[in-house]
Scaffold this active site. Structure first.
Site, PDB file in Angstrom:
ATOM      1  N   GLU A 162     101.824  68.421 -29.337  1.00 40.66           N
ATOM      2  CA  GLU A 162     103.416  67.853 -29.149  1.00 40.66           C
ATOM      3  C   GLU A 162     104.447  69.110 -28.344  1.00 40.66           C
ATOM      4  OE1 GLU A 162     103.701  64.143 -26.778  1.00 40.66           O
ATOM      5  OE2 GLU A 162     105.562  66.004 -26.781  1.00 40.66           O
ATOM      6  N   LYS A 171     103.565  76.212 -20.861  1.00 43.48           N
ATOM      7  CA  LYS A 171     104.238  75.059 -21.307  1.00 43.48           C
ATOM      8  C   LYS A 171     103.576  74.257 -19.408  1.00 43.48           C
ATOM      9  CE  LYS A 171     107.487  76.172 -24.812  1.00 43.48           C
ATOM     10  NZ  LYS A 171     108.747  76.941 -24.437  1.00 43.48           N
ATOM     11  N   ILE A 220     111.306  67.255 -27.836  1.00 46.49           N
ATOM     12  CA  ILE A 220     111.072  66.057 -26.464  1.00 46.49           C
ATOM     13  C   ILE A 220     109.293  65.944 -26.727  1.00 46.49           C
ATOM     14  CG2 ILE A 220     111.184  65.094 -24.315  1.00 46.49           C
ATOM     15  CD1 ILE A 220     113.458  68.234 -24.011  1.00 46.49           C
ATOM     16  N   VAL A 243     105.188  71.669 -26.398  1.00 48.62           N
ATOM     17  CA  VAL A 243     105.587  71.753 -25.054  1.00 48.62           C
ATOM     18  C   VAL A 243     107.925  71.379 -25.176  1.00 48.62           C
ATOM     19  CG1 VAL A 243     105.978  71.331 -22.579  1.00 48.62           C
ATOM     20  CG2 VAL A 243     104.462  71.632 -23.703  1.00 48.62           C
ATOM     21  N   ASP A 295     105.778  81.954 -21.645  1.00 57.22           N
ATOM     22  CA  ASP A 295     106.239  81.395 -21.952  1.00 57.22           C
ATOM     23  C   ASP A 295     106.299  80.106 -21.158  1.00 57.22           C
ATOM     24  OD1 ASP A 295     106.928  80.005 -24.972  1.00 57.22           O
ATOM     25  OD2 ASP A 295     108.364  78.992 -24.275  1.00 57.22           O
ATOM     26  N   VAL A 345     102.163  55.527 -42.324  1.00 55.32           N
ATOM     27  CA  VAL A 345     101.000  55.933 -43.294  1.00 55.32           C
ATOM     28  C   VAL A 345     100.497  55.330 -43.719  1.00 55.32           C
ATOM     29  CG1 VAL A 345     101.524  58.541 -41.272  1.00 55.32           C
ATOM     30  CG2 VAL A 345     101.831  57.971 -43.345  1.00 55.32           C
TER      31      VAL A 345
HETATM   32  N1  HSE Z   1     110.745  80.545 -27.699  1.00 52.28           N
HETATM   33  C1  HSE Z   1     110.475  79.264 -26.969  1.00 52.28           C
HETATM   34  C2  HSE Z   1     111.425  78.685 -26.223  1.00 52.28           C
HETATM   35  C3  HSE Z   1     110.108  77.970 -28.195  1.00 52.28           C
HETATM   36  O1  HSE Z   1     112.646  79.953 -26.226  1.00 52.28           O
HETATM   37  O2  HSE Z   1     111.330  77.627 -25.647  1.00 52.28           O
HETATM   38  C4  HSE Z   1     110.236  76.654 -27.871  1.00 52.28           C
HETATM   39  O3  HSE Z   1     108.532  76.672 -27.190  1.00 52.28           O
END
Ligand code: HSE
Ligand code: NAP
Length: 428
Positions: A129, A205, A136, A132, A201, A33
């Site tokens: 980023e 994503k 990765i 999700v 969760d 950078v």
């Molecule tokens: N709690 C989430 C998981 C953390 O277990 O995938 C990562 O996003």
């Protein structure tokens, strides 16, 4: 630029990883950078708390105003979590012309479009980023790496905590509660792990990925969600016996203009590559019309893997600053959202039922299926301790979700059925 100045919101699992990477990879970062990165302030709740990383305590603040209104701060890194309060903080930060990096999928799945619009209005970058699949680089791959293709399907394991739990329960026979506690101790689980185990969760994503992959505004309400809390030891044993591995699978499928997005426990044939994805690891298959099949694999949660994605976003912002192009990379969705109906969604299903052990019982069950044109791929019937009840396990051939739901409703009304114990999607 002499240096870039950061305000860090949160110093927990991910925040500590960010500090570690900024310190340990300093030379490489400066080379990329062109200037040093300086963390000026860190927002926390508890000043007395012991930290995983050594930080000068004079950097700590409990007052977010000291960060969002500090003219020296160029970038706000948000790794504190939360939705409403965090939205308001980030909107103010954008109004103060701070670029944002966030790992917060809860926030982005709900307020992503609003925050991205605000960022563009103020000439700021907002990168996410890390929200999700942890370490990765899946979002950048969807947006940049596969920019020339038309993505038709994304399927994968996108929650580390539930994959960790299912792996340990299946391989070691560990109890659900015991493994969940371990996942919390290792920093994989969310502050409230309900969102992990109930599939929310992963659904957030999938909403973020399908919005980018299909260029369509998909939100949480569009995702059919089921978590892992209903999975019993018996289900895991039967799935093994039938040659399957149980995983919490996120699926986003596009046929023509219509899409379906879901998160549900799914039986994968043991030879399926996703069946081999263990512990907190994540993996996502992306199918493009031109590229065909691609697979992305890596740690889906945890301090350093997640922080890698956060700091890489920071590098992206700094490169944009040098080029003077901040706030120009976000592209609004191209297509109007069109969701498939249940009649357009097809799958195979696993069904475990308790049936009164009497003449003709099985014939009544098969009649319900055959009336809707659904046939069986596998059938197992086993006696239970209670000799009057038999346990039947069925795996169907492909059926529409509409027909399958109707069959389930009618089955529960059948006099010979004592209980429908469990039902899962089957891949393949
Ligand atoms: N709690 C989430 C998981 C953390 O277990 O995938 C990562 O996003
Ligand atoms: P965490 O360990 O609970 O850390 C949260 C940090 O934020 C703590 O330092 C906490 O302060 C601070 N904080 C929380 N609310 C605050 C408030 N209202 N005011 C001031 N400070 C506050 O969480 P995490 O696991 O690092 O997760 C952070 C974010 O990253 C979440 O959005 C999560 O979904 C996302 N994420 C996590 C992972 C992972 O593997 N953990 C992976 C990908 C994405 P104190 O320390 O003083 O309590």
């Amino acid at each position: 630029m002499k240096q870039i100045t950061i305000g860090l919101l949160g110093l927990g699992t991910v925040g500590s990883g960010v500090i570690t990477i900024l310190k340990n990879h300093q030379d490489k970062l400066i080379h990329q950078v062109g200037c040093p990165i300086h963390v000026k302030k860190i927002l926390i709740q508890d000043i007395e708390k012991e930290r995983r990383v050594q930080v000068d305590s004079s950097l700590f603040t409990k007052n977010v105003e000291e960060i969002i209104h500090d003219p020296e701060i160029d970038v706000v890194i948000e790794v504190m979590g939360g939705i409403e309060e965090t939205r308001s903080i980030l909107l103010q930060a954008l109004e103060s012309k701070k670029h944002i990096v966030t790992a917060n999928k809860d926030l982005m799945a709900v307020y992503g479009p609003e925050l991205l619009t605000k960022a563009t209005e103020h000439g700021c970058d907002l990168f996410y980023e890390a929200s999700v699949a942890g370490g990765i680089p899946i979002l950048r791959s969807l947006v940049d790496g596969l920019a020339s293709d038309r993505i038709t399907k994304m399927m994968g394991i996108v929650n580390g905590t539930t994959n960790f739990i299912l792996t340990k329960m299946s391989n070691n026979g560990s109890s659900y509660e015991e493994v969940l506690q371990e996942a919390q101790r290792l920093g994989y689980a969310e502050a409230d792990p309900t969102s992990d185990v109930e599939g929310i969760d992963a659904a957030r994503k999938m909403a973020i990925m399908s919005t980018l992959g299909f260029s369509m505004n998909i939100n949480l309400q569009d995702v059919n969600v089921e978590g892992i809390t209903g999975i019993s030891e018996e289900d895991l044993n039967y799935s093994k016996r039938l040659g399957y591995t149980m995983k919490l699978i996120g699926m986003a499928n596009r046929n023509g203009e219509k899409v379906e997005v879901s998160v549900q426990p799914t039986l994968l044939p043991d030879k399926h590559p996703l069946a081999a994805v263990q512990d907190e690891y994540n993996a996502v298959y992306v199918y493009g019309e031109a590229v065909g099949e691609t697979m992305f694999y890596g740690p889906g949660a945890g301090s350093l893997p997640t922080a890698t994605a956060v700091v890489s976003d920071l590098v992206g912002i700094m490169k944009n600053m040098r080029l003077g192009v901040n706030g120009r990379s976000s592209v609004s969705p191209q297509y109007e959202k069109k969701l498939k109906s249940d009649k357009e969604i097809f799958s195979k299903y696993f069904l475990r039922i308790h049936v009164k052990d009497q003449v003709g019982a099985f014939a009544k069950i098969t009649t319900l299926f055959s009336e809707r044109g659904v046939s069986f791929e596998k059938i197992l019937q086993l006696p239970l301790k209670d000799e009057k009840i038999a346990e039947i396990v069925l795996v169907t051939h492909s059926a529409s979700l509409f027909d399958y739901k109707e069959i389930l409703l009618q089955l529960s009304d059948l006099e010979v059925i004592q209980q429908v114990k469990s039902s899962y999607r089957v891949e393949g």
